[in-house]
Design a protein around this motif. Structure first.
Motif, PDB file in Angstrom:
ATOM      1  N   LEU A 510     130.101  16.980 -27.845  1.00  0.00           N
ATOM      2  CA  LEU A 510     130.065  17.760 -29.078  1.00  0.00           C
ATOM      3  C   LEU A 510     128.698  17.726 -29.756  1.00  0.00           C
ATOM      4  N   ALA A 511     127.719  17.097 -29.113  1.00  0.00           N
ATOM      5  CA  ALA A 511     126.376  17.018 -29.709  1.00  0.00           C
ATOM      6  C   ALA A 511     125.759  18.383 -29.974  1.00  0.00           C
ATOM      7  N   PRO A 512     125.949  19.430 -29.129  1.00  0.00           N
ATOM      8  CA  PRO A 512     125.339  20.741 -29.438  1.00  0.00           C
ATOM      9  C   PRO A 512     125.780  21.337 -30.763  1.00  0.00           C
ATOM     10  N   LEU A 513     126.864  20.858 -31.344  1.00  0.00           N
ATOM     11  CA  LEU A 513     127.319  21.397 -32.624  1.00  0.00           C
ATOM     12  C   LEU A 513     126.559  20.821 -33.802  1.00  0.00           C
ATOM     13  N   ASN A 514     125.764  19.751 -33.573  1.00  0.00           N
ATOM     14  CA  ASN A 514     124.956  19.126 -34.628  1.00  0.00           C
ATOM     15  C   ASN A 514     125.835  18.680 -35.810  1.00  0.00           C
ATOM     16  N   LEU A 515     126.932  18.006 -35.503  1.00  0.00           N
ATOM     17  CA  LEU A 515     127.824  17.493 -36.523  1.00  0.00           C
ATOM     18  C   LEU A 515     127.646  15.989 -36.674  1.00  0.00           C
ATOM     19  N   ARG A 516     127.875  15.500 -37.874  1.00  0.00           N
ATOM     20  CA  ARG A 516     127.855  14.045 -38.122  1.00  0.00           C
ATOM     21  C   ARG A 516     129.272  13.513 -37.885  1.00  0.00           C
ATOM     22  N   LEU A 527     131.390  28.210 -34.122  1.00  0.00           N
ATOM     23  CA  LEU A 527     131.035  28.444 -32.721  1.00  0.00           C
ATOM     24  C   LEU A 527     130.961  29.946 -32.467  1.00  0.00           C
ATOM     25  N   ASP A 528     129.756  30.445 -32.273  1.00  0.00           N
ATOM     26  CA  ASP A 528     129.550  31.841 -31.871  1.00  0.00           C
ATOM     27  C   ASP A 528     129.362  31.855 -30.358  1.00  0.00           C
ATOM     28  N   ILE A 529     130.475  31.866 -29.653  1.00  0.00           N
ATOM     29  CA  ILE A 529     130.442  31.721 -28.200  1.00  0.00           C
ATOM     30  C   ILE A 529     129.880  32.970 -27.541  1.00  0.00           C
ATOM     31  N   ALA A 530     130.022  34.107 -28.177  1.00  0.00           N
ATOM     32  CA  ALA A 530     129.513  35.337 -27.584  1.00  0.00           C
ATOM     33  C   ALA A 530     127.997  35.303 -27.431  1.00  0.00           C
ATOM     34  N   SER A 531     127.289  34.760 -28.422  1.00  0.00           N
ATOM     35  CA  SER A 531     125.822  34.695 -28.341  1.00  0.00           C
ATOM     36  C   SER A 531     125.327  33.397 -27.722  1.00  0.00           C
ATOM     37  N   ARG A 532     126.164  32.342 -27.771  1.00  0.00           N
ATOM     38  CA  ARG A 532     125.787  31.057 -27.177  1.00  0.00           C
ATOM     39  C   ARG A 532     126.894  30.603 -26.231  1.00  0.00           C
ATOM     40  N   PRO A 533     126.900  31.074 -25.011  1.00  0.00           N
ATOM     41  CA  PRO A 533     127.993  30.751 -24.077  1.00  0.00           C
ATOM     42  C   PRO A 533     128.141  29.257 -23.810  1.00  0.00           C
ATOM     43  N   GLU A 534     127.072  28.475 -24.000  1.00  0.00           N
ATOM     44  CA  GLU A 534     127.175  27.046 -23.716  1.00  0.00           C
ATOM     45  C   GLU A 534     128.121  26.330 -24.680  1.00  0.00           C
ATOM     46  N   LEU A 535     128.410  26.969 -25.823  1.00  0.00           N
ATOM     47  CA  LEU A 535     129.329  26.348 -26.776  1.00  0.00           C
ATOM     48  C   LEU A 535     130.783  26.431 -26.331  1.00  0.00           C
ATOM     49  N   GLU A 536     131.052  27.160 -25.263  1.00  0.00           N
ATOM     50  CA  GLU A 536     132.430  27.236 -24.784  1.00  0.00           C
ATOM     51  C   GLU A 536     132.914  25.867 -24.305  1.00  0.00           C
ATOM     52  N   ARG A 537     131.997  25.052 -23.799  1.00  0.00           N
ATOM     53  CA  ARG A 537     132.392  23.691 -23.402  1.00  0.00           C
ATOM     54  C   ARG A 537     132.789  22.862 -24.614  1.00  0.00           C
ATOM     55  N   CYS A 538     132.084  23.055 -25.715  1.00  0.00           N
ATOM     56  CA  CYS A 538     132.484  22.371 -26.952  1.00  0.00           C
ATOM     57  C   CYS A 538     133.853  22.864 -27.410  1.00  0.00           C
ATOM     58  N   ASP A 540     136.253  23.865 -25.479  1.00  0.00           N
ATOM     59  CA  ASP A 540     137.248  23.215 -24.628  1.00  0.00           C
ATOM     60  C   ASP A 540     137.560  21.811 -25.123  1.00  0.00           C
ATOM     61  N   VAL A 541     136.533  21.067 -25.520  1.00  0.00           N
ATOM     62  CA  VAL A 541     136.743  19.704 -26.021  1.00  0.00           C
ATOM     63  C   VAL A 541     137.561  19.726 -27.306  1.00  0.00           C
ATOM     64  N   LEU A 542     137.244  20.634 -28.206  1.00  0.00           N
ATOM     65  CA  LEU A 542     137.961  20.691 -29.476  1.00  0.00           C
ATOM     66  C   LEU A 542     139.427  21.060 -29.273  1.00  0.00           C
ATOM     67  N   TRP A 543     139.699  21.979 -28.364  1.00  0.00           N
ATOM     68  CA  TRP A 543     141.093  22.346 -28.102  1.00  0.00           C
ATOM     69  C   TRP A 543     141.870  21.170 -27.510  1.00  0.00           C
ATOM     70  N   MET A 544     141.251  20.427 -26.622  1.00  0.00           N
ATOM     71  CA  MET A 544     141.940  19.265 -26.055  1.00  0.00           C
ATOM     72  C   MET A 544     142.156  18.176 -27.099  1.00  0.00           C
ATOM     73  N   LEU A 545     141.162  17.966 -27.971  1.00  0.00           N
ATOM     74  CA  LEU A 545     141.344  16.990 -29.039  1.00  0.00           C
ATOM     75  C   LEU A 545     142.441  17.430 -29.994  1.00  0.00           C
ATOM     76  N   ARG A 546     142.524  18.707 -30.255  1.00  0.00           N
ATOM     77  CA  ARG A 546     143.595  19.224 -31.123  1.00  0.00           C
ATOM     78  C   ARG A 546     144.965  18.947 -30.515  1.00  0.00           C
ATOM     79  N   TYR A 547     145.044  19.013 -29.199  1.00  0.00           N
ATOM     80  CA  TYR A 547     146.310  18.746 -28.522  1.00  0.00           C
ATOM     81  C   TYR A 547     146.633  17.253 -28.527  1.00  0.00           C
ATOM     82  N   LEU A 548     145.628  16.388 -28.380  1.00  0.00           N
ATOM     83  CA  LEU A 548     145.868  14.966 -28.158  1.00  0.00           C
ATOM     84  C   LEU A 548     145.917  14.147 -29.435  1.00  0.00           C
ATOM     85  N   MET A 549     145.144  14.522 -30.450  1.00  0.00           N
ATOM     86  CA  MET A 549     144.989  13.673 -31.620  1.00  0.00           C
ATOM     87  C   MET A 549     145.976  14.057 -32.711  1.00  0.00           C
TER      88      MET A 549
END
Length: 931
Positions: A510-516, A527-538, A540-549
């Motif tokens: 989640l480092a590309p999001l520049n969050l503390r 997340l503007d995934i359309a202009s920054r496709p690399e954020l799609e991996r972030c 994916d992580v957020l959706w899995m965390l939403r499911y697990l946590m």
């Protein structure tokens, strides 16, 4: 230490207590035995060659005495009452901000009842605690060894009675606790020095005569304050005295006594084994334990005790270890302390440090603590204090009147001004007059309770009395404001280097999001995934965390994830710093969130209570979050097995919704359907055909569940027939169904229309008969509910359902319609709310769009009844067939007729064909006319 004959130290105290027992108890019986036994316990503990240091959990007086004694004695070995398997965690404390808790966690257990899982043990550690002083001294002082001697986490549950864990602590009826108070979850808490009366009458007596409300206030007033400036021997003997008193007056619970004694045998067995293996002198060691265990009576007590205790082997459970954040509120909630008591203890610790001029021990690099002005003295730079003979400090301490602590007017005045300022910020109409009232009331309450100086608890009562009138204008009441002012609920944090691999991996991804992410509170991620496709991996992580946590840790603000769709833009509220404990516990289950998610999905699919619907949900989640075709195929095969074993229609609606989504996804994304999908449709068709007659008559099966079964059979019919199923199964199942409930009867009629066994005119006639029968009119809403559910297997009946509802409103008189209308609305809303949009859309298509057109509007079903369509005669069919030669050739081929159909001269042959198949000619003519 020079030899001293037994009883010489406390002879005077024994004599005084024996005389008091004879005077107050009318004879030297039980009271004399208790009082003299207390003295014997203290005498035995102070004579032990291995120095015993009794403590109380999270006690500033114990922490001050510990820091002072460590600098004087400088022991080479520190034995600490803490689970021995938690030793590797202590070196990670320097990467954390206190308070934190050492945790042992086991999700896969062997040898314990499944209802206990997951097993969790926590040991909170605060800066104002004696155990932290001992840990910091041992880890930062060269050539000093720290040995944990208490039972392991596995033995905590081995020695715990099953009836104590059989009742869940986190149920739906459990009272809600604040978020900070739930940082430990349902873990079993371990505290060093659980010093509290186990005899309820004794605690009540102490509280009543001490004029205090709860145990934390009594301890602060009568133990913390007097022992804050006491010398080492006085502190030690007083703590041993209190521990012996509470131990001897404890109720005789055999199970608890056995557990306490087993712990003491375990600790002394471990210490003697270490002394024998290391060869260290007991005089160079220090044993830190609770005052309750320091006066043990077991035979294994002391360096000369027996070695008869056999430590049982641990179970085969898999234990994981780590540090989790803790807080003052979490410690208070878990150990039954008064709210704010740990925060007040932290404030008292800071005051005692400046007053006693004691330099505490802190781990080098410890986050959240001030750096000491000078480095702690090491063993090489300072000589240890010589061992002194024990002396009787109890006699003088118990006879000496309490020293009156003079009133610190400036401190109390500062408290009064600060609480008024905090109250005004939180919406209270407080003023300077309230500050004066709080000041004077605090002094008045202290005087009424025989105190020369108001305690923080007296000040809290005064503030509540003077400021909080009848309502609380904000989120916090005055009592909570005082707790915050006295130090607040300090929340700890585990550093990045001490996190498990899974948590560090989440932070890195989640480092590309520049969050503390370590910060407590909400962090907004865009997340503007359309202009920054690399954020799609972030994503994916957020959706899995939403499911697990837990809920609230990762909250979706904007965006969605569906099968076959790619995300474009998303917005999230991330609170990983607040829910750090949950993220750390995920690390106990695997090394990556993908692994943990796969384990959770397998557990849901292969659990004893899994259904076909839950397994299909796991298949969908595996495709949605993991994009794993391998796992989806495996879980799909499991869904097929579970469906074949089900004997009811309970999960039919959910099965229908999910199999439709999965079928649509695979049809659009892959060229060939998975084998398990085809097998599921084929098995489900035969399965639901078998269950359908019973479901129609079963009182527990709802009309929605039966409609879902019919929906599966009708919507999957073409695919099932192509896979080898026989439509006769469905026809026989419908023919064998004989429901008695009105909604199911209407559903059966709709199924017969769908199969062609019942015409619409016959169905319309039956509805007219129901409206014409006064006895059947009250049940007509239930028939309409069945028709509404029939839109699931037969959506083409939407216009007929609109017709049935309209006829009811048109034909029923107002005295019948008005009482009947609420029942209709409630039935349709509760029975088929998800199908109502289809009905409304069809009604919008049929009814006129403008009010002016309503007067001249004629319902289509009435126009059809007034001008019924005349069936085409054979001659008309022959003419039509001759006009469409291509269609005639195709129809003749289907009917097995030979010969060309090229010219109008073939009309006689077409007439012969129509004579042979009149129904087919009529149907074909109607079809061509519509086109």
């Amino acid at each position: 230490m020079s030899p001293v004959h037994e009883g010489a130290v406390f002879t005077s105290l024994r004599t005084q207590l024996q005389e008091a027992a004879e005077a107050f108890a009318d004879g030297p019986d039980a009271l004399e035995g208790i009082l003299l036994g207390i003295v014997d316990d203290v005498d035995r503990a102070v004579r032990e060659p291995l120095e015993i240091f009794p403590v109380c959990h999270h006690s500033p007086a114990s922490a001050i005495a510990m820091a002072r004694r460590l600098r004087e004695k400088q022991p080479k070995v520190v034995y600490l009452e803490l689970c021995e398997d938690m030793a590797p965690l202590l070196t990670e404390l320097r990467n954390c901000r206190l308070p934190v808790a050492a945790q042992a966690f086991a999700s896969e257990v062997d040898g314990f009842p499944p209802a206990w899982t997951p097993l969790s043990v926590v040991a909170p550690i605060t800066e104002a605690s004696a155990e932290y002083q001992a840990i910091a001294y041992a880890l930062d002082t060269p050539d000093v060894e720290l040995v944990l001697v208490d039972r392991s986490s596995d033995h905590v549950f081995q020695w715990q009675a099953q009836e104590e864990r059989s009742t869940p602590t986190d149920g739906p009826d459990s009272p809600a606790v604040p978020e900070e108070a739930a940082l430990h979850g349902g873990a079993v808490g371990l505290e060093i020095g659980d010093l509290r009366p186990r005899f309820a009458d004794l605690e009540e007596h102490l509280l009543r005569h001490g004029r205090v409300r709860h145990w934390s206030e009594w301890w602060h007033q009568y133990v913390e304050v007097p022992l804050g400036d006491a010398d080492h021997e006085s502190y030690r003997q007083v703590m041993l005295l209190i521990g012996s008193l509470f131990r001897r007056l404890a109720p005789g619970n055999p199970r608890r006594v056995r557990v306490d004694e087993d712990r003491e045998r375990h600790m002394w067995t471990r210490m003697r084994a270490h002394l024998a293996s290391s060869g260290v002198d007991p005089a160079d060691c220090l044993y830190v334990c609770g005052a309750f265990h320091a006066v043990s009576q077991v035979a294994e007590f002391g360096v000369r005790g027996t070695d008869t205790f056999e430590i049982p082997p641990p179970s085969a459970s898999t234990w994981q270890y780590g540090l989790i954040p803790s807080s003052h509120a979490a410690i208070e909630a878990q150990f039954g302390l008064a709210a704010g008591s740990v925060s007040i203890a932290a404030t008292e610790w800071a005051k005692n440090l400046s007053r006693a001029r004691v330099r505490p021990y802190r781990l080098q690099g410890q986050a959240g603590t001030k750096k000491p002005s000078k480095a702690p003295k090491t063993v090489a730079s300072a000589a240890p204090a010589p061992q002194q003979e024990p002396s009787d400090r109890l006699s003088g301490f118990l006879r000496r009147p309490p020293e009156l602590d003079p009133l610190d007017r400036s401190e109390l005045l500062g408290w009064s001004v600060e609480i008024v300022r905090a109250a005004r910020r939180n919406g209270y109409l407080a003023s300077t007059a309230d500050a004066i009232a709080v000041f004077e009331t605090s002094i008045l309450l202290a005087g009424m309770r025989d105190r020369s100086k108001p305690t923080p608890y007296d000040f809290q009562d005064a503030a509540v009395t003077c400021i909080e009138k009848d309502v609380v204008p904000g989120r916090r009441d005055v009592r909570r404001l005082v707790e915050i002012m006295m130090g607040g609920d300090r929340v700890g944090q585990v550093g990045y280097d001490s996190l498990p691999p899974l948590a560090r991996d989440v932070h890195d991804r989640l480092a590309p999001l520049n969050l503390r992410l370590q910060r407590r509170g909400v962090e907004r991620a865009l997340l503007d995934i359309a202009s920054r496709p690399e954020l799609e991996r972030c994503s994916d992580v957020l959706w899995m965390l939403r499911y697990l946590m837990p809920q609230g840790a990762v909250r979706l603000i904007m965006g969605e994830r569906r099968l076959g769709e790619r995300p474009i833009q998303e917005s999230w509220d991330v609170r990983l710093g607040t829910h750090q404990r949950a993220l750390i516990e995920l690390g106990y289950e695997g090394v990556s969130i993908e692994q943990v998610l796969e384990q959770r999905l397998r557990r849901a699919a292969y659990g004893p209570r899994s259904t076909a619907a839950t397994v299909l949900e796991a298949v969908e989640d595996a495709t949605l979050y993991l994009r794993s075709r391998r796992l989806a195929d495996e879980l799909g095969t499991r869904a097929l097995e579970v469906l074949a074993a089900e004997r009811s229609a309970d999960g039919a609606p959910e099965v229908l919704r999910r199999i439709r989504r999965l079928l649509g996804y695979y049809r659009t994304s892959e060229s060939v359907l998975p084998a398990w999908i085809e097998a599921f449709v084929k098995t489900g068709y035969a399965h639901y055909c078998t269950l359908l007659p019973k479901a129609f008559t079963d009182e527990e099966a709802t009309v929605g569940q039966v409609a879902a079964m019919l929906g599966f059979l009708c919507s999957m019919e073409s695919m099932a027939l192509s896979l080898g199923c026989d439509r006769t199964q469905l026809e026989l199942a419908v023919a064998q169904s004989h429901p008695e409930e009105p909604s199911k009867t209407a559903l059966l009629w709709a199924a017969q229309v769908q199969l062609g066994n019942l015409s619409r005119s016959d169905l319309r006639t039956r509805c007219d008969q129901l409206l014409g029968d006064p006895l059947a009119v009250p049940t007509y809403p239930r028939y309409l509910s069945g028709f509404l559910h029939a839109l699931e297997p037969a959506p083409q009946l939407a216009d007929f359902v609109v017709e049935a509802v309209s006829n009811a409103f048109a034909r029923l008189p107002d005295p019948v319609l008005l009482p009947w209308l609420p029942s209709l609305i409630s039935t349709l809303r509760s029975g088929g709310a998800e199908l109502a949009p289809l009905l409304v859309r069809e009604a919008g298509r049929i009814f006129p769009g403008r009010l002016a057109a309503l007067d001249a509007w004629v319902p289509p079903w009435q126009s059809q009844a007034e001008a019924p369509r005349t069936p085409s005669r054979p001659e008309g069919g022959a003419t039509l067939l001759a006009a469409h030669p291509t269609a005639c050739e195709a129809v003749s081929a289907l009917l097995g007729c030979e010969g060309p159909w090229a010219t109008a001269a073939s009309a006689p042959r077409s007439a012969a064909l129509v004579d042979r198949h009149p129904d087919t000619a009529v149907a074909l003519g109607a079809l061509l006319t519509d086109r």
